[in-house]
Design a protein around this motif. Sequence first.
Motif, short mmCIF file in Angstrom:
data_model
loop_
_atom_site.label_atom_id
_atom_site.label_comp_id
_atom_site.label_asym_id
_atom_site.label_seq_id
_atom_site.Cartn_x
_atom_site.Cartn_y
_atom_site.Cartn_z
N GLY A 160 0.82 -1.21 0.00
CA GLY A 160 0.00 0.00 0.00
C GLY A 160 0.85 1.26 0.00
O GLY A 160 1.97 1.25 0.51
N ALA A 161 0.32 2.33 -0.58
CA ALA A 161 1.07 3.59 -0.64
C ALA A 161 1.40 4.07 0.76
O ALA A 161 0.59 3.93 1.67
CB ALA A 161 0.24 4.64 -1.38
N THR B 144 2.83 7.35 3.13
CA THR B 144 3.16 8.77 3.21
C THR B 144 4.44 8.93 4.01
O THR B 144 5.04 7.94 4.46
CB THR B 144 2.05 9.55 3.94
OG1 THR B 144 1.94 9.01 5.26
CG2 THR B 144 0.73 9.41 3.22
N SER B 145 4.86 10.17 4.23
CA SER B 145 6.12 10.39 4.94
C SER B 145 6.00 10.16 6.44
O SER B 145 6.95 10.37 7.18
CB SER B 145 6.65 11.80 4.66
OG SER B 145 5.64 12.73 4.96
N ALA B 146 4.80 9.70 6.90
CA ALA B 146 4.71 9.25 8.29
C ALA B 146 5.58 8.01 8.47
O ALA B 146 5.97 7.68 9.58
CB ALA B 146 3.26 8.93 8.64
N PHE B 147 5.88 7.34 7.36
CA PHE B 147 6.71 6.14 7.41
C PHE B 147 8.16 6.50 7.06
O PHE B 147 8.41 7.53 6.44
CB PHE B 147 6.19 5.10 6.40
CG PHE B 147 4.82 4.59 6.74
CD1 PHE B 147 4.65 3.41 7.45
CD2 PHE B 147 3.68 5.29 6.35
CE1 PHE B 147 3.39 2.95 7.77
CE2 PHE B 147 2.42 4.83 6.67
CZ PHE B 147 2.27 3.65 7.38
N THR B 148 9.08 5.64 7.48
CA THR B 148 10.49 5.91 7.21
C THR B 148 10.80 5.78 5.73
O THR B 148 11.69 6.42 5.20
CB THR B 148 11.36 4.92 8.00
OG1 THR B 148 10.73 4.67 9.25
CG2 THR B 148 12.74 5.49 8.24
N TYR B 149 10.08 4.87 5.05
CA TYR B 149 10.34 4.64 3.64
C TYR B 149 9.07 4.91 2.82
O TYR B 149 8.35 3.99 2.48
CB TYR B 149 10.80 3.20 3.40
CG TYR B 149 12.10 2.84 4.09
CD1 TYR B 149 13.31 3.00 3.43
CD2 TYR B 149 12.10 2.35 5.40
CE1 TYR B 149 14.50 2.68 4.06
CE2 TYR B 149 13.28 2.04 6.03
CZ TYR B 149 14.48 2.21 5.36
OH TYR B 149 15.65 1.90 5.98
#
Lengths: 290, 240
Positions: A232-233, A235-240
Amino acid sequence: MLSCVNPDQISGLAWLGCYLSTAKHMAFYQSFLIVLLLIAAVAPLAILLGLLSASASRARFFLIRLPGTLYIAMVRGIPDIVFFLFVPLALDQGIEYLRHRSLCSDQTGSVWQGNDFVVCDIAKMPLSSASQWVHDFYGFALAVVAFALVFGAFAGNVIAGAMAAVPKAQLETAEAYGMTRRQVYWRIMFRQMWIYALPGLSNLWMILIKATPLLFLLGIQDIVYWARELGGAKTSAFTYPHPDWRIWYFLGLLVFYLMMTWVSERGFTYLNKQFSRGQSMAINPQKEGA
Amino acid sequence: MKKIILATIFAGVLAGPALAETVRMGTEGAYPPYNFINDKNEVDGFERELGDELCRRANLDCVWVVNDWDSIIPNLVSGNYDTIIAGMSITAERDEVIDFTHEYYPPSPSMYVALSGNNVDVNTAVVAAQTGTIQAGHVASSGATLVEFASPDETIAAVRNGEADAVFADGDYLMPIVEESGNELAVIGEIGIGGGVGMGLRESDGALKAKMNTAIDSMKADGSLNTLIKKWFGDGAQTF
């Protein structure tokens, strides 16, 4: 060794290398083992249940025959998915109910309070305080039982058919030689039926492999869960962060299942050769013009 | 003698430090910034931080459990975990089946998002929403054609690949996605539906509800809840 401390400052292959080695991806790789483990645990259990139910369904006594035929007919007739959802739930609540009745016998109220299914804390299975792997293992064990029950019935039908296919003349000859019913069963029928059961069992094996994504339905984080979650897509809440990559993950699953099919086909070709040894040509499917 | 030693050891283990009650916190893990599974494979987000703080204040030992949104209420009432902390709006329908704590996040608007430049009438178009959300209920009654998906991520993907004309979801979930889409997506409408967000509990679990309410109220009183909301939802977010 890759340095993955600041993923936003690296790019290309280094980024991909770091991305593919996150803890989340490790859990994804591990889930392949879970699928293999499920197949490895279910297959022998299903064969065992199949043998028991097939033998029972061919028994002379009505009281032994009844549960065998009933089990096979029932599981074959009811949709798999109903069984997969029903068995773990019923088992789990059944176990908790029995534990509640025996461990908390001082509590007389019903375990059903409105919508809630409430058992006392020490009757919980597993205990709320148990570590996560215990919960995971318990869920997996329930899934194995559900799979084994369903596939055991199909195997029972295949094996019952194979037992009936062993030439009657051979069984009668054995009896004429003075063998008891038990000896005829173990020495003649049991050994010869496998070659007749193999095509049906190999088909079941393939269906079992294909059915493993049902684990996802039972709340077990299997390869399908992780492919959807990781693909799943982000966002920049994730590290990658990355766009929708589900197609690549599902493509990976496709390759995995194709590989499993390929390996299984080879395995069954080998087994077929083994079981055909000593059989007459007429029933050897490997020989041309049979 | 051996028996006595064994018995002492057992007694020691059992009596040990007074163990805090274990509470299993159920969440979806697919709804940033409320809750998501980060790259370390841990539950992360606003509700992770909030939940850990509430448990600390209530002196509870909390563990996190991830469960699909679809079955998140059935698995609570059958006792697989003890709370739902998953951005769940407090509604009358849900309140009939489970109980809610006081709100820990004030009502915030839901948004329609579509591909930029597309002229979409949200009352006649094909609109994607997650199954079992208040947004899905709203779309169904709005005259639009509702397409439901099991996870929030799939609703966005449906708009991107043209399966749906627009998606309807919590603005807090949609805004970061719109902002990072490089003008591919745009907000085309905003409506306030539903109440605030609270923690879901079994109706029979009054004691836990009281503890959580006390903890939520104390976080509201000392302002730490507002700080947490601003950290995860930005300075423009609604606060208490």
